[in-house]
Design an enzyme around this catalytic site. Structure first.
Site, mmCIF file in Angstrom:
data_model
loop_
_atom_site.group_PDB
_atom_site.id
_atom_site.type_symbol
_atom_site.label_atom_id
_atom_site.label_comp_id
_atom_site.label_asym_id
_atom_site.label_seq_id
_atom_site.Cartn_x
_atom_site.Cartn_y
_atom_site.Cartn_z
ATOM 1 N N ASP A 403 0.896 -1.166 0.014
ATOM 2 C CA ASP A 403 -0.036 0.045 -0.275
ATOM 3 C C ASP A 403 0.905 1.311 0.042
ATOM 4 O O ASP A 403 1.917 1.153 0.533
ATOM 5 C CB ASP A 403 -0.973 0.049 1.234
ATOM 6 C CG ASP A 403 -1.652 1.214 1.373
ATOM 7 O OD1 ASP A 403 -2.707 1.272 0.298
ATOM 8 O OD2 ASP A 403 -1.704 1.852 2.256
ATOM 9 N N GLU A 456 1.132 -0.586 -5.087
ATOM 10 C CA GLU A 456 0.336 0.503 -5.457
ATOM 11 C C GLU A 456 1.132 1.700 -5.482
ATOM 12 O O GLU A 456 1.438 2.375 -4.525
ATOM 13 C CB GLU A 456 -0.754 0.757 -4.379
ATOM 14 C CG GLU A 456 -2.076 1.648 -4.599
ATOM 15 C CD GLU A 456 -2.358 2.382 -3.453
ATOM 16 O OE1 GLU A 456 -3.402 3.393 -3.538
ATOM 17 O OE2 GLU A 456 -1.854 2.231 -2.207
#
Length: 722
Positions: A403, A456
């Site tokens: 993330d 990401e």
């Protein structure tokens, strides 16, 4: 007296400011036998007995709960401590008669930041210790707190009074350790830490492998007893590189897929559903323990413990195992970018910045109110790299989706001028975070064959999916957030205006082969007032569904793997809600059930047609037929598999059908529809092509052959040669 202590040592024991309690407590050879000292605050009397209960010696009370006595003889017998509190007595084995459980090699690797199985030496680990008279079972507690003046273990077994269990410091490593015999699985515990400024603070164990369900904040001792049944899956995964393999991902929030189900109950429903829908993988939003269960889970408080509210760590293993046995891969979201400020967790762990960078210009995240890891510190880097390995080795997960990578890579991320600290070369790149990500990827790929890492990352950072030995970050895939943003921006336009945004759908092909991409329509698109995927589509209700069906087909056919969030597979028209969960009741409506059927069929075709995945990372796998038909709102291209077999993909993003629309085709002969999103079975108008489409030797759009086809309103058509 012989069994006494100097006043300064006695004071340190009583106040807890002691770095080597084993030098003062427990058995010590003396001139006339063995001196034994015991710290039992509030005890009325303390005795030493044999394991069978026979009295060895009554200890005398020095002061403030320190008891001492002399065992005659040169050899130390196997003894037990019996502490009396009024009419009650408590018998236990003495923790201070055992040698350290961490060896020099462990401490050296920790200091170097290279202990790849850190969870096996830090945290709470059950096992045996040698006494000289036989092994004793118990639990070793070990924690890194280099700035502490003292550390004590407080737990349910000592009634949450840590005064009787000071831990020893293992030299300059910063590690504090204590083996407690007789303590095993299920024990709840925390660490009491004496800070440099003289405060006692309580902290959960950063390395705990199990935790109390919220609102509890204690750590739990846990030893896995799970017997895996996925050997065949583990041996076969990753045999084909991900860029040349099919990958269709179902992203989900475990707690709200079917609210009320835990890991083991989910294992009874989820594998069958995902299998029936044709997805190859599930991706779980963060599974690691986080304090607010109603959130996505990106503010992690216990990095090594699966969410307790859904069950035990072995319950999570059972869920992963069940998915593997159904042929489904498992990806988990991993959050190394930041952590919350909860005072019982990682923040200022030993009273000073430890896991976080000490400079707020690097150690605080302005957007999220969280703290940023000190990526350049050996022990912190080790904590994170070992954590990535931990989820792969201990839980057999097949992938880590990392993330907020962009927030790690740039020192000025979300910061204004003067609010960030440049790197040593004066640049904005966070070189320490780059090294961490490279080490994490290299270590995971080396230790865990078949595991995939996914970034990401929302910028144009060069080499996200390039190998680390070629200067890249080393990820297997990168989320193509540019494609997501551009394509949703186009689809949200009224068809009459789409001609002015035509490039939004074509521009991603300019950089399509710069990285290995995954196309995400993720959880981020159905929260915070963004609406659902369905409600992003313009027009009346029929047009919204038609737009969505065509868009999903476009996504499945565009170069890159694909991901959708739970509920999108049947066009849930409300935002995500933790409390309500997925609104399965919508499937009672034919239009929603039809979208589910389409997604299922898209996955069926996806598996059967290697043109859709075998050359995602190769320019030879894609060719535009016409990228410039802006006035028509039409896109057309060909996907090729490795043998050259074509699949023609046609998209009409306006509400008017087009009959006799000529399109160039790669070969003459007969062609047939593979997919038509306007078919009546999908809720469309039924505007379809004849069963056979004859390609004529009429050059068109750069091809030697062409055919007149039907383009349905707001529809997608896939053609393949018969």
């Amino acid at each position: 007296m012989l069994t006494g202590l100097p006043p300064t040592d006695l004071k340190r024991l009583v106040t807890g400011e002691v770095s080597d309690p084993h030098a003062l407590l427990g058995p010590h050879p003396g001139r006339d036998g063995t001196v034994v000292r015991v710290l039992r605050p509030l005890a009325d009397r303390v005795r030493l007995t044999t394991p069978s209960g026979d009295l060895l010696v009554e200890l005398g009370h020095l002061e403030a709960g320190v008891f001492t006595g002399l065992l005659p003889g040169a050899e130390i017998p196997d003894y037990r401590v019996v502490a009396h509190y009024g009419d009650s007595a408590f018998s236990y084995d003495d923790p201070y008669r055992f040698l350290p459980s961490l060896g020099e090699l462990d401490l050296h690797l920790i200091a170097e930041g290279r202990h790849e199985q850190l969870w096996r030496v830090l945290g709470a680990n059950t096992g045996e210790a040698d006494t000289g008279t036989g092994p004793v079972r118990g639990t070793t507690f070990a924690v890194w707190a280099p700035n502490a003046r003292g550390v004590r273990l407080t737990a349910d077994f000592n009634l949450w009074d840590g005064a009787a269990h000071p831990m020893r410091s293992l030299g300059g490593s910063g590690v504090w350790e204590l083996f407690v015999p007789g303590v095993g699985d299920g024990c709840a515990y925390k660490y009491e830490i004496l800070t440099r400024d003289g405060r006692w603070i309580q902290k959960a164990d950063p390395m705990a492998t199990s935790a109390e369900p919220a609102p509890g904040t204690a750590s739990l001792v846990h030893t896995s007893a799970y017997a895996w049944g996925d050997a065949a899956w583990m041996a076969g995964r990753g045999r084909v590189p991900v860029e040349r393999a099919p990958m269709s991902v179902y992203e989900m929030h475990l707690g709200s897929w079917r609210p009320g189900l835990g890991y083991r109950e989910l294992a009874g429903e989820l594998p069958a559903y995902v299998k029936a829908m044709g997805f190859t993988h599930v991706e779980f939003l963060p599974v690691a323990e986080h304090p607010f269960g109603g959130s996505w889970g990106y503010q992690v408080s216990s990095y090594y413990a699966p969410m307790a509210k859904l069950g035990s760590p072995d319950g999570f293993r059972f869920l992963v195992d069940s998915l593997h046995r159904a042929g489904i891969g498992v990806i988990v979201d991993w959050v190394p970018a930041h952590f919350p400020r909860d005072d019982w967790a990682l923040a200022r762990f030993d009273g000073s910045p430890l896991y976080e960078h000490p400079d707020p210009r690097r150690g605080e995240h302005p957007d999220w109110g969280t703290l940023v890891f000190d990526f350049g510190r050996n022990e912190v880097r080790n904590f994170l790299v070992a954590n990535a390995v931990y989820w792969c080795e201990e839980f057999h997960v097949d992938g880590l989706r990392v993330d907020a990578v962009a927030s790690m890579l740039y020192l000025d991320y979300s910061r204004n001028e003067g609010e960030w600290l440049p790197n040593e070369y004066g640049g904005r790149e966070n070189l320490e975070a780059v090294e961490l990500l490279q080490e994490m990827n290299a270590t995971v790929y080396r230790r865990c064959p078949g595991v995939l890492t996914i970034a990401e990352e929302s910028t144009a950072w060069d080499g996200v999916t390039r190998r680390t030995d070629h200067g890249g970050l080393g990820f297997g895939l990168k989320w193509n957030l540019g494609w997501m943003h551009d394509s949703l921006s186009y689809m949200s336009q009224d068809p009459v205006h789409r001609q002015y945004h035509h490039h939004s759908m074509t521009f991603p092909m300019v950089y399509a082969y710069a990285e290995n991409y995954l196309l995400p329509i993720s959880h981020d698109e159905v929260v915070h007032g963004k609406g659902s995927l369905l409600t992003k589509m313009p027009g009346d209700r029929w047009q919204q569904f038609a737009n969505l069906r065509a868009y999903l087909a476009f996504m499945w056919s565009f170069p890159g793997k694909q991901l959708v969030f739970m509920g999108q597979e049947f066009a849930q028209d409300t935002e995500w809600s933790h409390d309500a969960g997925v609104d399965w009741s919508m499937l009672r409506h034919a239009s929603h059930a039809a979208v589910r059927d389409l997604v299922r069929d898209l996955n069926v075709h996806y598996h059967r047609l290697p043109a859709l995945w075998s050359q995602d990372a190769s320019p030879e796998g894609f060719r535009w037929i016409d990228a410039d038909a802006a006035d028509d709102n039409v896109y057309s291209f060909v996907r090729y598999d490795t043998s050259g077999e074509p699949l023609v993909c046609l998209y009409n993003f306006q509400p008017n059908p087009r009959h006799g629309f000529r399109v160039g085709l790669p070969a003459a002969g007969d062609w047939a529809e593979v997919l038509n999103t306007d078919a009546a079975g999908y809720g469309g108008s039924g505007t379809v092509n004849p069963s056979v489409i004859r390609a004529e030797p009429v050059p068109w759009q750069g091809f030697e052959s062409s055919a007149a086809v039907v383009l349905p309103p707001l529809g997608a058509v896939w053609l393949r040669p018969q």
